[in-house]
Motif scaffolding. Structure first.
Motif, PDB file in Angstrom:
ATOM      1  N   UNK A   1      26.358  25.477 -14.773  1.00  0.00           N
ATOM      2  CA  UNK A   1      27.232  25.164 -13.646  1.00  0.00           C
ATOM      3  C   UNK A   1      27.202  26.253 -12.583  1.00  0.00           C
ATOM      4  N   UNK A   2      27.064  27.505 -12.993  1.00  0.00           N
ATOM      5  CA  UNK A   2      26.929  28.574 -11.999  1.00  0.00           C
ATOM      6  C   UNK A   2      25.675  28.356 -11.163  1.00  0.00           C
ATOM      7  N   UNK A   3      24.564  27.980 -11.817  1.00  0.00           N
ATOM      8  CA  UNK A   3      23.310  27.755 -11.092  1.00  0.00           C
ATOM      9  C   UNK A   3      23.411  26.564 -10.148  1.00  0.00           C
ATOM     10  N   UNK A   4      24.258  25.596 -10.505  1.00  0.00           N
ATOM     11  CA  UNK A   4      24.417  24.406  -9.663  1.00  0.00           C
ATOM     12  C   UNK A   4      25.404  24.623  -8.516  1.00  0.00           C
ATOM     13  N   UNK A   5      25.995  25.819  -8.431  1.00  0.00           N
ATOM     14  CA  UNK A   5      26.882  26.131  -7.319  1.00  0.00           C
ATOM     15  C   UNK A   5      28.350  25.908  -7.571  1.00  0.00           C
ATOM     16  N   UNK A   6      28.727  25.538  -8.804  1.00  0.00           N
ATOM     17  CA  UNK A   6      30.142  25.397  -9.133  1.00  0.00           C
ATOM     18  C   UNK A   6      30.796  26.776  -9.204  1.00  0.00           C
ATOM     19  N   UNK A   7      32.092  26.820  -8.956  1.00  0.00           N
ATOM     20  CA  UNK A   7      32.858  28.036  -9.197  1.00  0.00           C
ATOM     21  C   UNK A   7      33.183  28.076 -10.686  1.00  0.00           C
ATOM     22  N   UNK A   8      32.618  29.045 -11.381  1.00  0.00           N
ATOM     23  CA  UNK A   8      32.873  29.224 -12.805  1.00  0.00           C
ATOM     24  C   UNK A   8      33.753  30.465 -12.948  1.00  0.00           C
ATOM     25  N   UNK A   9      34.970  30.258 -13.408  1.00  0.00           N
ATOM     26  CA  UNK A   9      35.924  31.356 -13.571  1.00  0.00           C
ATOM     27  C   UNK A   9      36.188  31.566 -15.049  1.00  0.00           C
ATOM     28  N   UNK A  10      35.981  32.778 -15.506  1.00  0.00           N
ATOM     29  CA  UNK A  10      36.268  33.147 -16.893  1.00  0.00           C
ATOM     30  C   UNK A  10      37.493  34.052 -16.921  1.00  0.00           C
ATOM     31  N   UNK A  11      38.463  33.687 -17.748  1.00  0.00           N
ATOM     32  CA  UNK A  11      39.607  34.558 -18.011  1.00  0.00           C
ATOM     33  C   UNK A  11      39.563  34.958 -19.481  1.00  0.00           C
ATOM     34  N   UNK A  12      39.472  36.257 -19.729  1.00  0.00           N
ATOM     35  CA  UNK A  12      39.424  36.807 -21.084  1.00  0.00           C
ATOM     36  C   UNK A  12      40.769  37.473 -21.355  1.00  0.00           C
ATOM     37  N   UNK A  13      41.366  37.166 -22.501  1.00  0.00           N
ATOM     38  CA  UNK A  13      42.765  37.541 -22.724  1.00  0.00           C
ATOM     39  C   UNK A  13      42.958  38.959 -23.244  1.00  0.00           C
ATOM     40  N   UNK A  14      41.951  39.536 -23.905  1.00  0.00           N
ATOM     41  CA  UNK A  14      42.045  40.914 -24.393  1.00  0.00           C
ATOM     42  C   UNK A  14      40.696  41.593 -24.180  1.00  0.00           C
ATOM     43  N   UNK A  15      40.649  42.882 -24.430  1.00  0.00           N
ATOM     44  CA  UNK A  15      39.388  43.624 -24.337  1.00  0.00           C
ATOM     45  C   UNK A  15      38.602  43.614 -25.646  1.00  0.00           C
ATOM     46  N   UNK A  16      39.176  43.019 -26.689  1.00  0.00           N
ATOM     47  CA  UNK A  16      38.484  43.025 -27.979  1.00  0.00           C
ATOM     48  C   UNK A  16      38.462  44.390 -28.635  1.00  0.00           C
TER      49      UNK A  16
END
Length: 296
Positions: free
Chosen positions: A30-45
């Motif tokens: 989806x990133x390659x197709x031009x969509x806005x891909x938003x990742x939210x990660x809840x902790x640093x691990x």
């Protein structure tokens, strides 16, 4: 808001590396197709076990510097996937990795598992109202395999989607927005069985093979509503992104292992269960696009 891309995808994950293992090919496509891909990660691990001996000093029982190191690993993984919008819930380090279920770390004051859902959710509401995704991907209520941070990520994502759609809820966080489709990460059991059979037949550098129950989100085939075959280019990007999480993931061709050194297949097609919204495929068939049927 008018300058946002036409298609917008939000993924909510517990720790760095979860996104690449579960959704790396989907994100790359989806990133390659031009969509806005938003990742939210809840902790640093921060509570993860460290694979490379040369980085063992970062572990939580030694220098406790694994979290900041994993921030860099996540950035490298997102560069492999072509994803430019990746954030930590409430900012880096606001919520700490809770460790495995039953561990003493679960009860720490700032542990994600020990945080009220309605305390964490507003940070995600703000992201939802800013990026206005049509599609949300997260875990099922069990977090895929029972990890407390995965369960909490599901709860926070679900609650935030509800609150973001309510115009009366904290208007200072932005205009209300309703997410059209919500998916849970899944793996069909026959696909998992075939992947492990291939691993046993071909062999790998890993000394033993994981069990299917070690794979998050394995369900019967009839639960699967959507499959994303992102093709060889994006599958290669997924493998590279997984390898970028070097403290947590070891990659050997089409297989990988976590710190337990038990081999698992890398799934080249990624699967989902639509749990909210209108299916974009005829009854009895699977969607091949997370945005199928989305009109705005």
């Amino acid at each position: 808001m008018s300058d946002l891309p036409a298609r917008r995808l939000l993924l909510v994950h517990a720790h760095p590396d979860d996104e690449s293992i579960n959704n790396g090919a989907t994100m790359a496509r989806y990133a390659a197709e031009g969509a806005l891909v938003t990742l939210v990660t809840c902790t640093l691990g921060e509570e993860g076990e460290v694979i490379p001996p040369g980085l063992a000093h970062l572990a939580p029982d030694r220098e406790d510097r694994l979290g900041p190191h994993r921030v860099g690993e996540l950035a490298a993984a997102m560069a492999e996937l072509g994803v430019t919008d990746h954030r930590f819930l409430g900012g880096p380090g606001r919520f700490r990795d809770s460790g495995m279920m039953g561990a003493e770390q679960n009860a720490r004051d700032n542990a994600f598992w020990n945080t009220a859902v309605d305390t964490a959710a507003p940070y995600l509401v703000e992201v939802i109202r800013e990026t206005r995704p049509q599609v949300l991907v997260t875990y099922d209520p069990d977090g895929g395999y029972g990890h407390p941070d995965h369960i909490q990520a599901h709860r926070v994502a679900t609650r935030a989607a509800e609150l973001a759609a309510d115009p009366a809820y904290r208007p200072e966080l932005g205009p209300a927005h309703t997410i059209a489709k919500i998916y849970w990460n899944r793996v069909p059991r026959p696909v998992a069985e075939a992947g492990f059979a291939r691993l046993r037949a071909e062999g790998s550098v890993f000394p033993a093979v994981a069990a299917i129950d070690d794979v998050p989100g394995v369900v019967d085939e009839d639960r699967i509503t959507t499959e994303i075959d992102a093709g060889p280019e994006h599958t290669a990007r997924k493998s590279a992104a997984m390898a970028a999480h070097a403290t947590q993931v070891a990659v050997d061709g089409p297989f990988f292992a976590l710190s337990n050194d038990l081999g698992q297949p890398i799934f080249t097609t990624e699967y989902y269960e639509l749990v909210q919204g209108t299916p974009g495929a005829p009854a009895g068939t699977r969607e091949t696009d997370l945005f199928a049927g989305v009109t705005a």
